[in-house]
Design an enzyme around this catalytic site. Structure first.
Site, mmCIF file in Angstrom:
data_model
loop_
_atom_site.group_PDB
_atom_site.id
_atom_site.type_symbol
_atom_site.label_atom_id
_atom_site.label_comp_id
_atom_site.label_asym_id
_atom_site.label_seq_id
_atom_site.Cartn_x
_atom_site.Cartn_y
_atom_site.Cartn_z
ATOM 1 N N LYS A 15 -3.059 -11.985 36.875
ATOM 2 C CA LYS A 15 -4.189 -13.850 36.695
ATOM 3 C C LYS A 15 -5.446 -13.085 35.896
ATOM 4 O O LYS A 15 -5.125 -13.736 35.103
ATOM 5 C CB LYS A 15 -3.946 -14.711 37.955
ATOM 6 C CG LYS A 15 -3.326 -14.876 38.268
ATOM 7 C CD LYS A 15 -3.265 -15.859 40.051
ATOM 8 C CE LYS A 15 -1.856 -15.910 40.463
ATOM 9 N NZ LYS A 15 -2.530 -16.390 42.128
ATOM 10 N N ASP A 43 -5.710 -24.699 41.553
ATOM 11 C CA ASP A 43 -4.161 -24.187 41.916
ATOM 12 C C ASP A 43 -3.446 -25.730 42.025
ATOM 13 O O ASP A 43 -2.565 -26.330 42.752
ATOM 14 C CB ASP A 43 -4.290 -23.776 43.635
ATOM 15 C CG ASP A 43 -3.764 -22.115 42.811
ATOM 16 O OD1 ASP A 43 -3.588 -21.761 42.387
ATOM 17 O OD2 ASP A 43 -4.175 -21.167 43.763
ATOM 18 N N GLN A 61 -6.870 -16.559 46.846
ATOM 19 C CA GLN A 61 -5.534 -16.156 46.881
ATOM 20 C C GLN A 61 -4.800 -16.199 48.394
ATOM 21 O O GLN A 61 -6.238 -15.993 48.971
ATOM 22 C CB GLN A 61 -5.730 -14.781 46.314
ATOM 23 C CG GLN A 61 -4.350 -14.002 46.200
ATOM 24 C CD GLN A 61 -3.769 -14.742 45.477
ATOM 25 O OE1 GLN A 61 -3.913 -15.149 44.437
ATOM 26 N NE2 GLN A 61 -2.037 -14.647 44.949
#
Ligand code: NDP
Length: 308
Positions: A53, A120, A97
């Site tokens: 990422k 997200d 994460q």
């Protein structure tokens, strides 16, 4: 029939170029989007994902940094870290994460992220907006699947889409997005009776299960489009040989790394029946990262009142 390969990597490259253009345009207004990633503990797979990422951000001109916290981080410490990023006007996107090391409960901390920075798309506010078909941050993996289906000219209106898997991260938002596009949607899970029979009803079959090659040729309606979201490490040489007979590349990978990545679909069997199929790797993985970039730029624009 031999299925057409849906090249996720190529579509993702196109999205990254599009994002780079938007970032350059924002730069002319003095705005450089910034993504902050929080990584708790030292799960090796999470480290790899976070690294990919960060590299993708760098490539398109998005600023990003990773806050690595020890596995022993307390809930209070993690909450404070999220609150600090929520309050930092220079931060556009926050990515926590997952999975978090126990006893930290991912859902509790996702709920703390400012919905306007929730790149997200996991905050309940964005989940609710998506369900209502209102503008929202769309979770990156199902968002990436939609980009691929559109880029590949797959007609969704009126089609029967079957999604195998009902997680909050993939299955449920995938179903919501397909429904928004006027597909007739069926969602399957571990208690579904006659999974092959239900899957065979699909014009578009999306597998997001986390079980290597669970979906075989007998699950696929002839001519269906098959999207394989799964990523599973397979170390068993006999299984790899059964799934990819005579594939020297796979054998070499297994010998070198000790594993090879396999989707939730038996690619060899399904591609004899499907009209189009995504490979693993090179299918949905790169699109997930591209989706994150799109969301980060969207957050940067939205926070400044610019049209998205
Ligand atoms: P989860 O484990 O959260 O969910 C799995 C789902 O599959 C559950 O709904 C479960 O049902 C269902 N399921 C499990 N076994 C069966 C079965 N035998 N028959 C039918 N349904 C079953 O996984 P995720 O949604 O997070 O991830 C799914 C896959 O996608 C994984 O391989 C993951 O690695 C991959 N992934 C890939 C990404 C990418 O970028 N390419 C990003 C995110 C995920 P139930 O609800 O009843 O338990």
């Amino acid at each position: 029939m031999t299925a057409r390969i849906l090249d996720g990597a190529a579509v993702a490259a196109g999205i990254r170029a599009r994002v780079a253009g938007r970032v350059a345009e924002l730069a002319t207004q003095g705005v450089v989007p910034r993504l902050e990633v929080i990584l708790v503990g030292d799960d090796p797979a999470s480290r790899v994902y976070v690294g990919s990422k960060a590299r993708a951000c760098l490539e398109v001109g998005v600023r990003s940094s990773t806050q690595s916290l020890p596995a022993a981080t307390t809930g209070e410490e993690l909450a404070a870290r999220i609150e600090a990023l929520n309050g930092d006007p220079d931060v556009d996107g926050i990515l926590l994460q997952l999975p978090l090391p126990p006893p930290l409960d991912g859902r509790r901390f996702l709920d703390l992220i400012d919905p306007g920075k929730d790149v997200d798309g996991f905050h309940p506010r964005n989940v609710g907006l998506l369900q209502q078909g209102r503008p929202a941050f769309v979770p990156c993996t199902p968002g990436g699947v939609m980009e691929l289906l559109d880029a590949s000219g797959v007609v969704l209106q009126g089609a029967h889409a079957v999604v195998v898997g009902r997680s909050d991260i993939v299955g449920k938002p995938m179903a919501a997005l397909l429904l928004q596009r006027h597909a007739t949607v069926t969602v399957c899970h571990s208690r579904t009776r006659d999974l092959p029979g239900v899957c065979r009803l699909a014009d578009v079959l999306v597998a997001a299960v986390g079980r290597a090659a669970l979906v075989g040729g007998e699950h696929v309606n002839p001519g269906a489009v098959v999207v394989d979201v799964g990523v599973n490490r397979v170390e068993d040489a006999a299984l790899v040989e059964r799934l990819f007979p005579g594939d020297e590349g796979r054998r070499a990978q297994l010998a070198k790394r000790g594993y090879t990545l396999v989707g939730d679909v038996d690619f060899t069997a399904a591609s004899r029946v499907a009209s189009a199929i995504t490979p693993v790797p090179g299918g949905i993985g790169p699109l997930t990262i591209a989706g994150l970039l799109l969301n980060t730029v969207r957050a940067a624009r939205q926070r400044r009142g610019l049209p998205c």
